[in-house]
Design a protein around this motif. Structure first.
Motif, PDB file in Angstrom:
ATOM      1  N   PRO A 176       0.831  -1.204   0.000  1.00  0.00           N
ATOM      2  CA  PRO A 176       0.000   0.000   0.000  1.00  0.00           C
ATOM      3  C   PRO A 176       0.871   1.263   0.000  1.00  0.00           C
ATOM      4  N   HIS A 177       0.249   2.400  -0.283  1.00  0.00           N
ATOM      5  CA  HIS A 177       0.964   3.676  -0.258  1.00  0.00           C
ATOM      6  C   HIS A 177       1.531   3.935   1.131  1.00  0.00           C
ATOM      7  N   ARG A 178       2.734   4.504   1.174  1.00  0.00           N
ATOM      8  CA  ARG A 178       3.352   4.861   2.455  1.00  0.00           C
ATOM      9  C   ARG A 178       3.598   6.368   2.488  1.00  0.00           C
ATOM     10  N   ASP A 179       2.996   7.030   3.471  1.00  0.00           N
ATOM     11  CA  ASP A 179       3.268   8.454   3.649  1.00  0.00           C
ATOM     12  C   ASP A 179       4.680   8.648   4.179  1.00  0.00           C
ATOM     13  N   GLN A 180       5.250   9.801   3.886  1.00  0.00           N
ATOM     14  CA  GLN A 180       6.595  10.123   4.351  1.00  0.00           C
ATOM     15  C   GLN A 180       6.520  11.005   5.601  1.00  0.00           C
ATOM     16  N   ASP A 181       7.200  10.587   6.638  1.00  0.00           N
ATOM     17  CA  ASP A 181       7.186  11.320   7.906  1.00  0.00           C
ATOM     18  C   ASP A 181       8.363  12.289   7.915  1.00  0.00           C
ATOM     19  N   LEU A 182       8.098  13.550   7.573  1.00  0.00           N
ATOM     20  CA  LEU A 182       9.161  14.543   7.445  1.00  0.00           C
ATOM     21  C   LEU A 182       9.251  15.398   8.703  1.00  0.00           C
ATOM     22  N   HIS A 183      10.470  15.691   9.108  1.00  0.00           N
ATOM     23  CA  HIS A 183      10.712  16.563  10.255  1.00  0.00           C
ATOM     24  C   HIS A 183      11.666  17.671   9.811  1.00  0.00           C
ATOM     25  N   PHE A 184      11.148  18.872   9.619  1.00  0.00           N
ATOM     26  CA  PHE A 184      11.968  19.970   9.148  1.00  0.00           C
ATOM     27  C   PHE A 184      12.822  20.505  10.302  1.00  0.00           C
ATOM     28  N   GLU A 185      14.070  20.839   9.963  1.00  0.00           N
ATOM     29  CA  GLU A 185      14.997  21.401  10.952  1.00  0.00           C
ATOM     30  C   GLU A 185      15.340  22.823  10.539  1.00  0.00           C
ATOM     31  N   LYS A 186      15.084  23.776  11.431  1.00  0.00           N
ATOM     32  CA  LYS A 186      15.321  25.190  11.119  1.00  0.00           C
ATOM     33  C   LYS A 186      16.437  25.723  11.997  1.00  0.00           C
ATOM     34  N   GLU A 187      17.386  26.423  11.382  1.00  0.00           N
ATOM     35  CA  GLU A 187      18.506  27.029  12.107  1.00  0.00           C
ATOM     36  C   GLU A 187      18.603  28.497  11.737  1.00  0.00           C
ATOM     37  N   ALA A 188      18.793  29.340  12.741  1.00  0.00           N
ATOM     38  CA  ALA A 188      18.969  30.772  12.513  1.00  0.00           C
ATOM     39  C   ALA A 188      20.451  31.107  12.539  1.00  0.00           C
ATOM     40  N   HIS A 189      20.906  31.782  11.490  1.00  0.00           N
ATOM     41  CA  HIS A 189      22.280  32.251  11.386  1.00  0.00           C
ATOM     42  C   HIS A 189      22.261  33.756  11.175  1.00  0.00           C
ATOM     43  N   GLU A 190      23.400  34.384  11.370  1.00  0.00           N
ATOM     44  CA  GLU A 190      23.490  35.800  11.035  1.00  0.00           C
ATOM     45  C   GLU A 190      23.377  35.953   9.520  1.00  0.00           C
ATOM     46  N   GLY A 191      22.311  36.601   9.082  1.00  0.00           N
ATOM     47  CA  GLY A 191      22.119  36.829   7.657  1.00  0.00           C
ATOM     48  C   GLY A 191      21.235  35.819   6.963  1.00  0.00           C
ATOM     49  N   ALA A 192      20.807  34.754   7.646  1.00  0.00           N
ATOM     50  CA  ALA A 192      19.960  33.753   6.971  1.00  0.00           C
ATOM     51  C   ALA A 192      19.302  32.819   7.980  1.00  0.00           C
ATOM     52  N   THR A 193      18.120  32.377   7.637  1.00  0.00           N
ATOM     53  CA  THR A 193      17.471  31.253   8.320  1.00  0.00           C
ATOM     54  C   THR A 193      17.453  30.085   7.346  1.00  0.00           C
ATOM     55  N   ILE A 194      17.965  28.934   7.800  1.00  0.00           N
ATOM     56  CA  ILE A 194      18.116  27.768   6.924  1.00  0.00           C
ATOM     57  C   ILE A 194      17.216  26.653   7.443  1.00  0.00           C
ATOM     58  N   THR A 195      16.314  26.182   6.572  1.00  0.00           N
ATOM     59  CA  THR A 195      15.432  25.069   6.899  1.00  0.00           C
ATOM     60  C   THR A 195      15.861  23.855   6.102  1.00  0.00           C
ATOM     61  N   CYS A 196      16.181  22.776   6.798  1.00  0.00           N
ATOM     62  CA  CYS A 196      16.476  21.511   6.122  1.00  0.00           C
ATOM     63  C   CYS A 196      15.165  20.756   5.950  1.00  0.00           C
ATOM     64  N   PHE A 197      14.762  20.536   4.714  1.00  0.00           N
ATOM     65  CA  PHE A 197      13.537  19.801   4.434  1.00  0.00           C
ATOM     66  C   PHE A 197      13.749  18.292   4.524  1.00  0.00           C
ATOM     67  N   ILE A 198      14.876  17.832   3.982  1.00  0.00           N
ATOM     68  CA  ILE A 198      15.089  16.383   3.939  1.00  0.00           C
ATOM     69  C   ILE A 198      16.562  16.065   3.748  1.00  0.00           C
ATOM     70  N   ARG A 199      16.970  14.966   4.361  1.00  0.00           N
ATOM     71  CA  ARG A 199      18.249  14.322   4.061  1.00  0.00           C
ATOM     72  C   ARG A 199      17.921  12.892   3.671  1.00  0.00           C
ATOM     73  N   SER A 200      18.137  12.562   2.414  1.00  0.00           N
ATOM     74  CA  SER A 200      17.775  11.236   1.922  1.00  0.00           C
ATOM     75  C   SER A 200      18.989  10.579   1.284  1.00  0.00           C
ATOM     76  N   LYS A 201      18.794   9.360   0.825  1.00  0.00           N
ATOM     77  CA  LYS A 201      19.861   8.611   0.156  1.00  0.00           C
ATOM     78  C   LYS A 201      20.373   9.348  -1.067  1.00  0.00           C
ATOM     79  N   TYR A 202      19.478  10.081  -1.739  1.00  0.00           N
ATOM     80  CA  TYR A 202      19.829  10.676  -3.027  1.00  0.00           C
ATOM     81  C   TYR A 202      20.148  12.158  -2.953  1.00  0.00           C
ATOM     82  N   PHE A 203      19.538  12.879  -2.033  1.00  0.00           N
ATOM     83  CA  PHE A 203      19.755  14.321  -1.952  1.00  0.00           C
ATOM     84  C   PHE A 203      19.335  14.859  -0.588  1.00  0.00           C
TER      85      PHE A 203
END
Length: 316
Positions: A221-248
């Protein structure tokens, strides 16, 4: 090459395409039915071309073959592994599925499989997309497809600008009307079309379906993906990691003001999806605007940003 590698996209006309790539990004598109911008691509079906520096005029796939180690580090992939696109779904895309590496390698002349992900740049109010299905077994899936029970089979999910979805190989999916998406994917052009709404071209012909191969590769059956976004605040930018996978791995950078950053992977693929500013490597600064795409290659160890911009950044 101690500077960003800027790239000229390749544009693809599609039956479902429109004019958003021109209207929103200022691209010189080939027609009012342009559906795809292959922005960072080394794939032979559409190579991006280097716009600057000593490799100006070279295709990205050729650059990878001839200068992989010096520009991209110790990456062992035989081909440039990722493909960044912007998609203008002016009408519904066909319902489709992609194979994994093993199946594509056997059945598609050694082509890579296709796991991908979507960042929703914009969409119309109430927009949705097809993501997954409701069949519980392969037999039920085949029955519902053969009997055209699409409303029962297809799983539709609502979307909003800023959403992110991960689409592993084997996932039934389709972008729907009124959606503008940045797609990060394996460098593959293999798609198995499951359903195309019985559309016909100007000659009255329906597009080919690939049901046998699709049934081979659809995850049941279809499997939903359980994503957990990680947000980091830096001087000059906020960076959100959407995914770390085998491919990208894929990130959103929200840049505001000035900041200095180490390059945290052998090379980074960057697409400017909003705003304007600059990136500086060493003592050389490069202006940036919405619609620019570039690679920060392996020799670049750190860089500075300035302005107000949104980037989508990826690396293998």
């Amino acid at each position: 090459m101690m500077e960003p590698i800027f790239l000229q996209p390749v544009f693809k006309e599609r039956i479902w395409g429109g004019t958003a790539l021109r209207d929103r990004f200022g691209y010189a598109i080939p027609s009012d039915h342009t559906g795809e911008c292959w922005a960072i691509s080394g794939h032979p079906h559409g190579q991006s071309t280097v716009l600057n520096g000593e490799y100006k005029g070279m295709g990205l796939g050729d650059l990878w073959k001839k200068h992989r180690k010096e520009l991209f580090g110790d990456d062992q992939n035989e081909v440039f592994p990722l493909l960044t696109k912007i998609l203008d779904a002016n009408s519904d895309l066909s319902v489709q599925v992609h194979p994994d590496d093993e199946y594509a390698g056997i059945h598609e002349n050694g082509e890579l499989g296709k796991t991908e992900c979507w960042y929703i740049i914009d969409c119309k109010p109430g927009a949705e997309l097809v993501y997954g299905h409701h069949a519980r077994t392969k037999a039920e899936l085949e029955h519902m497809i053969n009997n055209g029970e699409w409303d029962r089979l297809l799983r539709r999910v609502p979307i909003r600008p800023g959403d992110f979805l991960f689409v592993p190989s084997g996932t039934i999916h389709a972008l729907c009307e009124g959606t503008l998406v940045l797609e990060t994917q394996q460098s593959s052009d293999t798609t198995y079309r499951v359903y195309d709404y019985d559309r016909t071209d100007e000659k009255g012909n329906k597009r080919e379906l690939h049901l046998d191969k699709a049934l081979d590769v659809i995850t049941v059956p279809h499997r939903d993906q359980d994503l957990h976004f990680e947000k980091e605040a830096h001087e000059g930018a906020t960076i959100t990691c959407f995914i770390r996978s085998k491919y990208f791995s894929v990130y959103k950078w929200e840049i505001s003001g000035e900041g200095e950053f180490p390059k945290t992977a052998p090379y980074l693929l960057v697409s400017v999806i909003g705003g304007s500013g600059s990136v500086t490597v060493g003592d050389k600064s490069f202006p940036l605007k919405k619609g620019d795409h570039f690679i920060l290659p392996n020799p670049v160890q750190s860089f500075r940003t300035e302005g107000k911009m949104e980037w989508i950044v990826s690396h293998p």
